[in-house]
Motif scaffolding. Structure first.
Motif, PDB file in Angstrom:
ATOM      1  N   CYS A  46       4.038   0.180  -2.904  1.00 40.25           N
ATOM      2  CA  CYS A  46       3.193  -1.058  -2.830  1.00 40.25           C
ATOM      3  C   CYS A  46       2.504  -1.141  -3.737  1.00 40.25           C
ATOM      4  O   CYS A  46       1.764  -0.103  -4.020  1.00 40.25           O
ATOM      5  CB  CYS A  46       2.774  -0.284  -1.322  1.00 40.25           C
ATOM      6  SG  CYS A  46       1.988  -1.506  -0.707  1.00 40.25           S
ATOM      7  N   ASP A  48      -0.385  -2.892  -3.015  1.00 39.83           N
ATOM      8  CA  ASP A  48      -1.452  -3.865  -1.783  1.00 39.83           C
ATOM      9  C   ASP A  48      -1.623  -4.967  -2.252  1.00 39.83           C
ATOM     10  O   ASP A  48      -2.604  -5.776  -1.741  1.00 39.83           O
ATOM     11  CB  ASP A  48      -2.297  -3.217  -2.333  1.00 39.83           C
ATOM     12  CG  ASP A  48      -2.789  -0.993  -1.937  1.00 39.83           C
ATOM     13  OD1 ASP A  48      -2.052  -0.525  -1.195  1.00 39.83           O
ATOM     14  OD2 ASP A  48      -3.109  -0.671  -2.696  1.00 39.83           O
ATOM     15  N   ALA A  51       0.616  -9.182   1.245  1.00 39.94           N
ATOM     16  CA  ALA A  51       1.471 -10.742   1.063  1.00 39.94           C
ATOM     17  C   ALA A  51       2.414 -10.175   2.661  1.00 39.94           C
ATOM     18  O   ALA A  51       2.615 -11.398   3.529  1.00 39.94           O
ATOM     19  CB  ALA A  51       2.832 -11.118   0.080  1.00 39.94           C
TER      20      ALA A  51
HETATM   21  S1  SF4 Z   1       4.677  -7.026   0.766  1.00 39.91           S
HETATM   22 FE1  SF4 Z   1       3.099  -6.432  -1.079  1.00 39.91          FE
HETATM   23  S2  SF4 Z   1       1.345  -5.556   0.276  1.00 39.91           S
HETATM   24 FE2  SF4 Z   1       3.357  -5.622   1.592  1.00 39.91          FE
HETATM   25  S3  SF4 Z   1       4.576  -3.451   0.880  1.00 39.91           S
HETATM   26 FE3  SF4 Z   1       5.179  -5.574  -0.639  1.00 39.91          FE
HETATM   27  S4  SF4 Z   1       3.810  -5.094  -2.201  1.00 39.91           S
HETATM   28 FE4  SF4 Z   1       3.409  -4.092  -0.575  1.00 39.91          FE
END
Ligand code: SF4
Ligand code: SF4
Length: 107
Positions: A46, A48, A51
């Motif tokens: 991840c 960060d 989203a």
């Molecule tokens: S959407 Fe962004 S914050 Fe959420 S798990 Fe995927 S990479 Fe991580």
């Protein structure tokens, strides 16, 4: 950092074919578990982007913040509306700060 998912609050987007958080993650890191709750495949992947935090209609996803910002264990969650996002920063001791960000169109 990464995210944490509150499994008590997550309802799997009500059995939708593809949940909001699964759909928006640019790294395809999220999935629905056998129990119908969102789960992250590998938190180390991840980056960060937040989203999923913004996309969850139940505010079931929080993002951990760097210790320099809110202290070790601080988290950020979002309530996304049609024209604004309300961010809540939760400090490790439980104190909360709320920031409202207006936007033309956030979802
Ligand atoms: S959407 Fe962004 S914050 Fe959420 S798990 Fe995927 S990479 Fe991580
Ligand atoms: S968007 Fe929220 S409620 Fe829907 S599956 Fe993801 S965490 Fe659960």
């Amino acid at each position: 950092m990464s995210i944490k998912i509150n499994e008590t609050v997550c309802n799997g987007c009500g059995g939708a074919e593809e949940s909001f958080c699964v759909r928006v993650c640019p790294g395809d890191l999220l999935k629905l578990s056998a129990g119908g709750k969102a789960a992250i495949r590998d938190p180390r992947d991840c980056w960060d982007c937040a989203a999923c935090v913004k996309a969850c209609p139940r505010q079931a996803i929080e993002m951990y913040l760097p210790a320099q910002i809110g202290g070790r264990g601080a988290t950020l969650k979002a309530k996304t509306g049609r024209d604004k996002i309300i961010w809540t920063l939760k400090h490790p001791e439980g104190r909360e700060e709320v920031f409202e960000i207006e936007a033309e169109k956030v979802i």
